[in-house]
Write a protein that holds these residues in place. Structure first.
Motif, PDB file in Angstrom:
ATOM      1  N   GLU A 106       0.873  -1.230   0.103  1.00  0.00           N
ATOM      2  CA  GLU A 106       0.103   0.170  -0.076  1.00  0.00           C
ATOM      3  C   GLU A 106       0.704   1.189   0.087  1.00  0.00           C
ATOM      4  O   GLU A 106       1.750   1.247   0.844  1.00  0.00           O
ATOM      5  CB  GLU A 106      -0.925   0.004   1.224  1.00  0.00           C
ATOM      6  CG  GLU A 106      -1.885   1.186   1.334  1.00  0.00           C
ATOM      7  CD  GLU A 106      -2.839   1.397   2.274  1.00  0.00           C
ATOM      8  OE1 GLU A 106      -3.810   1.551   2.418  1.00  0.00           O
ATOM      9  OE2 GLU A 106      -2.398   0.401   3.429  1.00  0.00           O
ATOM     10  N   TYR A 107       0.453   2.294  -0.786  1.00  0.00           N
ATOM     11  CA  TYR A 107       0.970   3.528  -0.850  1.00  0.00           C
ATOM     12  C   TYR A 107       0.224   4.713  -0.777  1.00  0.00           C
ATOM     13  O   TYR A 107      -0.617   4.746  -1.694  1.00  0.00           O
ATOM     14  CB  TYR A 107       1.819   3.715  -2.437  1.00  0.00           C
ATOM     15  CG  TYR A 107       3.046   2.610  -2.655  1.00  0.00           C
ATOM     16  CD1 TYR A 107       4.281   3.050  -2.299  1.00  0.00           C
ATOM     17  CD2 TYR A 107       2.763   1.341  -3.066  1.00  0.00           C
ATOM     18  CE1 TYR A 107       5.476   2.033  -2.344  1.00  0.00           C
ATOM     19  CE2 TYR A 107       3.854   0.417  -3.128  1.00  0.00           C
ATOM     20  CZ  TYR A 107       5.045   0.917  -2.548  1.00  0.00           C
ATOM     21  OH  TYR A 107       6.096  -0.213  -3.015  1.00  0.00           O
ATOM     22  N   SER A 108       0.354   5.470   0.374  1.00  0.00           N
ATOM     23  CA  SER A 108      -0.834   6.389   0.625  1.00  0.00           C
ATOM     24  C   SER A 108      -0.567   7.845   0.023  1.00  0.00           C
ATOM     25  O   SER A 108      -1.475   8.502  -0.186  1.00  0.00           O
ATOM     26  CB  SER A 108      -0.953   6.650   2.249  1.00  0.00           C
ATOM     27  OG  SER A 108       0.357   6.941   2.722  1.00  0.00           O
ATOM     28  N   ALA A 109       0.544   8.025  -0.435  1.00  0.00           N
ATOM     29  CA  ALA A 109       1.088   9.426  -0.806  1.00  0.00           C
ATOM     30  C   ALA A 109       1.261   9.552  -2.403  1.00  0.00           C
ATOM     31  O   ALA A 109       1.616  10.454  -2.752  1.00  0.00           O
ATOM     32  CB  ALA A 109       2.462   9.631  -0.096  1.00  0.00           C
ATOM     33  N   LEU A 110       0.689   8.781  -2.985  1.00  0.00           N
ATOM     34  CA  LEU A 110       0.742   8.560  -4.402  1.00  0.00           C
ATOM     35  C   LEU A 110      -0.644   9.454  -5.061  1.00  0.00           C
ATOM     36  O   LEU A 110      -1.569   9.729  -4.486  1.00  0.00           O
ATOM     37  CB  LEU A 110       0.612   7.301  -5.118  1.00  0.00           C
ATOM     38  CG  LEU A 110       1.584   6.007  -4.639  1.00  0.00           C
ATOM     39  CD1 LEU A 110       1.398   4.968  -5.603  1.00  0.00           C
ATOM     40  CD2 LEU A 110       2.905   6.607  -4.907  1.00  0.00           C
ATOM     41  N   SER A 111      -0.301   9.933  -6.235  1.00  0.00           N
ATOM     42  CA  SER A 111      -1.451  10.615  -6.871  1.00  0.00           C
ATOM     43  C   SER A 111      -2.815   9.738  -7.265  1.00  0.00           C
ATOM     44  O   SER A 111      -2.709   8.749  -7.191  1.00  0.00           O
ATOM     45  CB  SER A 111      -1.093  11.185  -8.472  1.00  0.00           C
ATOM     46  OG  SER A 111      -0.930  10.159  -9.186  1.00  0.00           O
ATOM     47  N   SER A 112      -3.879  10.502  -7.299  1.00  0.00           N
ATOM     48  CA  SER A 112      -4.931   9.744  -7.574  1.00  0.00           C
ATOM     49  C   SER A 112      -5.071   9.002  -8.699  1.00  0.00           C
ATOM     50  O   SER A 112      -5.451   7.816  -8.965  1.00  0.00           O
ATOM     51  CB  SER A 112      -6.362  10.677  -7.600  1.00  0.00           C
ATOM     52  OG  SER A 112      -6.237  11.497  -8.668  1.00  0.00           O
ATOM     53  N   ASP A 116      -5.329   4.929  -8.949  1.00  0.00           N
ATOM     54  CA  ASP A 116      -6.548   4.269 -10.086  1.00  0.00           C
ATOM     55  C   ASP A 116      -5.942   3.268 -10.775  1.00  0.00           C
ATOM     56  O   ASP A 116      -6.388   2.244 -11.055  1.00  0.00           O
ATOM     57  CB  ASP A 116      -7.237   5.399 -10.749  1.00  0.00           C
ATOM     58  CG  ASP A 116      -8.044   6.454 -10.098  1.00  0.00           C
ATOM     59  OD1 ASP A 116      -8.424   5.873  -8.638  1.00  0.00           O
ATOM     60  OD2 ASP A 116      -8.567   7.359 -10.634  1.00  0.00           O
ATOM     61  N   ALA A 117      -4.660   3.599 -11.653  1.00  0.00           N
ATOM     62  CA  ALA A 117      -3.798   2.753 -12.461  1.00  0.00           C
ATOM     63  C   ALA A 117      -3.372   1.322 -11.607  1.00  0.00           C
ATOM     64  O   ALA A 117      -3.751   0.013 -12.297  1.00  0.00           O
ATOM     65  CB  ALA A 117      -2.818   3.447 -13.003  1.00  0.00           C
ATOM     66  N   ILE A 118      -3.250   1.561 -10.420  1.00  0.00           N
ATOM     67  CA  ILE A 118      -2.780   0.321  -9.607  1.00  0.00           C
ATOM     68  C   ILE A 118      -4.179  -0.377  -9.116  1.00  0.00           C
ATOM     69  O   ILE A 118      -3.901  -1.546  -9.313  1.00  0.00           O
ATOM     70  CB  ILE A 118      -2.206   0.782  -8.306  1.00  0.00           C
ATOM     71  CG1 ILE A 118      -0.811   1.539  -8.487  1.00  0.00           C
ATOM     72  CG2 ILE A 118      -1.811  -0.530  -7.478  1.00  0.00           C
ATOM     73  CD1 ILE A 118      -0.167   2.027  -7.376  1.00  0.00           C
ATOM     74  N   GLU A 119      -4.965   0.361  -8.747  1.00  0.00           N
ATOM     75  CA  GLU A 119      -6.270  -0.633  -8.565  1.00  0.00           C
ATOM     76  C   GLU A 119      -6.818  -1.252  -9.803  1.00  0.00           C
ATOM     77  O   GLU A 119      -7.469  -2.445  -9.861  1.00  0.00           O
ATOM     78  CB  GLU A 119      -7.530   0.393  -8.216  1.00  0.00           C
ATOM     79  CG  GLU A 119      -8.740  -0.428  -7.515  1.00  0.00           C
ATOM     80  CD  GLU A 119      -8.262  -1.059  -6.373  1.00  0.00           C
ATOM     81  OE1 GLU A 119      -8.621  -2.240  -5.904  1.00  0.00           O
ATOM     82  OE2 GLU A 119      -7.294  -0.868  -5.456  1.00  0.00           O
ATOM     83  N   GLY A 170      10.046   0.194 -18.154  1.00  0.00           N
ATOM     84  CA  GLY A 170       9.030  -0.061 -19.255  1.00  0.00           C
ATOM     85  C   GLY A 170       8.057   1.063 -19.085  1.00  0.00           C
ATOM     86  O   GLY A 170       8.148   2.002 -18.625  1.00  0.00           O
ATOM     87  N   ASP A 171       6.997   0.962 -20.226  1.00  0.00           N
ATOM     88  CA  ASP A 171       5.887   1.923 -20.232  1.00  0.00           C
ATOM     89  C   ASP A 171       5.168   1.984 -19.112  1.00  0.00           C
ATOM     90  O   ASP A 171       4.987   0.908 -18.405  1.00  0.00           O
ATOM     91  CB  ASP A 171       5.131   1.610 -21.626  1.00  0.00           C
ATOM     92  CG  ASP A 171       6.114   1.564 -23.021  1.00  0.00           C
ATOM     93  OD1 ASP A 171       6.912   2.161 -22.725  1.00  0.00           O
ATOM     94  OD2 ASP A 171       5.498   0.648 -23.617  1.00  0.00           O
ATOM     95  N   GLY A 172       4.530   3.045 -18.903  1.00  0.00           N
ATOM     96  CA  GLY A 172       3.480   3.250 -17.723  1.00  0.00           C
ATOM     97  C   GLY A 172       4.317   3.542 -16.329  1.00  0.00           C
ATOM     98  O   GLY A 172       3.494   3.531 -15.213  1.00  0.00           O
ATOM     99  N   LEU A 173       5.585   4.080 -16.607  1.00  0.00           N
ATOM    100  CA  LEU A 173       6.204   3.888 -15.078  1.00  0.00           C
ATOM    101  C   LEU A 173       5.310   5.279 -14.320  1.00  0.00           C
ATOM    102  O   LEU A 173       5.068   6.457 -14.881  1.00  0.00           O
ATOM    103  CB  LEU A 173       7.539   4.733 -15.270  1.00  0.00           C
ATOM    104  CG  LEU A 173       8.647   4.744 -14.147  1.00  0.00           C
ATOM    105  CD1 LEU A 173       8.766   3.200 -13.596  1.00  0.00           C
ATOM    106  CD2 LEU A 173       9.755   5.130 -14.629  1.00  0.00           C
ATOM    107  N   MET A 174       4.901   5.250 -13.041  1.00  0.00           N
ATOM    108  CA  MET A 174       4.382   6.096 -12.253  1.00  0.00           C
ATOM    109  C   MET A 174       5.269   7.078 -11.361  1.00  0.00           C
ATOM    110  O   MET A 174       6.214   6.849 -11.121  1.00  0.00           O
ATOM    111  CB  MET A 174       3.245   5.432 -11.479  1.00  0.00           C
ATOM    112  CG  MET A 174       2.379   4.715 -12.278  1.00  0.00           C
ATOM    113  SD  MET A 174       1.447   3.610 -11.011  1.00  0.00           S
ATOM    114  CE  MET A 174       2.294   2.766  -9.936  1.00  0.00           C
ATOM    115  N   GLU A 175       4.590   8.326 -11.163  1.00  0.00           N
ATOM    116  CA  GLU A 175       5.165   9.192 -10.321  1.00  0.00           C
ATOM    117  C   GLU A 175       6.669   9.532 -10.524  1.00  0.00           C
ATOM    118  O   GLU A 175       7.492   9.737  -9.848  1.00  0.00           O
ATOM    119  CB  GLU A 175       5.242   8.481  -8.606  1.00  0.00           C
ATOM    120  CG  GLU A 175       4.029   7.913  -8.065  1.00  0.00           C
ATOM    121  CD  GLU A 175       2.834   9.234  -7.773  1.00  0.00           C
ATOM    122  OE1 GLU A 175       3.347  10.342  -7.271  1.00  0.00           O
ATOM    123  OE2 GLU A 175       1.711   9.038  -8.368  1.00  0.00           O
TER     124      GLU A 175
END
Length: 295
Positions: A106-112, A116-119, A170-175
């Motif tokens: 779980e990561y609480s400090a990520l953007s919405s 959403d992408a993780i979910e 890879g593609d789709g790297l977040m944050e």
């Protein structure tokens, strides 16, 4: 391979354990000399435990020395390598939605947007761990480092913020903003290749380019020790390229769980990586790696 060989089907040699008595010289060599092109079923690794160290090292180094990209991909990889300002560090950063979802962390400090992408990638059988199980899992080093955490560790190790960094990812790297806000001289496949080249590339081809650039970089740092990282680390070690480092997710999790932050956390992370940093290849490889075996 020469066309007169590659256009043929390989002769199949059965290496399964249930075949009983088996010997490479008696079984494989005659077939290789007769047919010149053979395939082993299944992988030879099922038999590797029966041979002395020098034989295992020969097999290991033979495979690594034989590993080549096809000419078209290698040409594109060389073009990419030449376009990167030198000297540079290749960073294999893993923080894609599917990887984070698979980790069950779980990561609480990520953007919405990231959440959403993780979910969306999580599915029904990968629920987030909670409570004591979550703390134990994270403290075992099972949770991927975020880009901002990665930037913090690199700074703790004294890597200048003006360093040229090639992002092998890879593609789709977040944050990613959490990293590029600190290390601004970052280069990617998409920024260095033409749009047409990048868009028509298969994912495996993109990974092959990352592999080639990482093997030939001035320094290689990874946040995750997966299959590509093992190959890159061993290949760099075989070639005598010692500036290779695997960042410790476990150390970062343990120290942050203990309440360390700021300068205290930075010093703790330097201490955790000191031996690996000085060795130049890290403890990721076994003490007696076949990639260093003198034949």
């Amino acid at each position: 391979m020469p066309e007169e060989i590659s256009l043929k089907e390989p002769f199949k040699v059965d290496c399964r354990k249930q075949k009983g008595h088996f010997d490479y010289v008696e079984t494989v060599l005659p077939a290789l000399l007769q047919h010149r092109y053979i395939s082993l079923t299944p992988a030879m690794s099922q038999r590797k435990d029966r041979y002395p160290s020098h034989a295992k090292a020969c097999y290991c180094q033979g495979c690594y020395n034989a590993l080549k990209l096809n000419k078209k991909v290698e040409a594109k990889a060389m073009e990419l390598l030449q376009a990167i300002p030198k000297p540079f560090l290749s960073l294999h950063l893993r923080f894609e939605p599917d990887m984070v979802a698979y980790s069950r962390c779980e990561y609480s400090a990520l953007s919405s947007k990231s959440l959403d992408a993780i979910e969306a990638a999580r599915g029904e059988d990968r629920n987030v761990l909670v409570g004591d199980a979550a703390h134990l899992w994270r403290n075992r080093g099972k949770c991927p480092l975020t880009p901002s955490e990665t930037a913090f560790i690199l700074q703790a190790l004294g890597i200048p913020t003006e360093t040229n960094i090639y992002l092998a990812a890879g593609d789709g790297l977040m944050e990613l903003d959490g990293f590029t806000s600190i290390y601004k001289n970052m280069y990617t496949k998409s920024s260095l290749l033409t749009h047409e080249d990048f868009e028509r590339m298969h994912g495996n081809t993109k990974a092959a380019l990352d592999y080639y650039v990482s093997v030939n970089s001035d320094a290689y740092v990874t946040t995750f020790f997966g299959n590509m990282d093992k190959m890159v680390t061993a290949m760099r070690t075989m070639q005598g390229l010692q500036k290779t480092l695997v960042l410790s997710r476990r150390a970062f999790a343990n120290y942050t769980a203990a309440g360390l932050a700021g300068d205290q956390l930075a010093k703790a992370m330097w201490d955790a990586h000191r031996e690996d940093y000085i060795m130049g290849r890290g403890l990721a490889l076994p003490e007696h790696c076949f990639c260093e075996f003198k034949l």
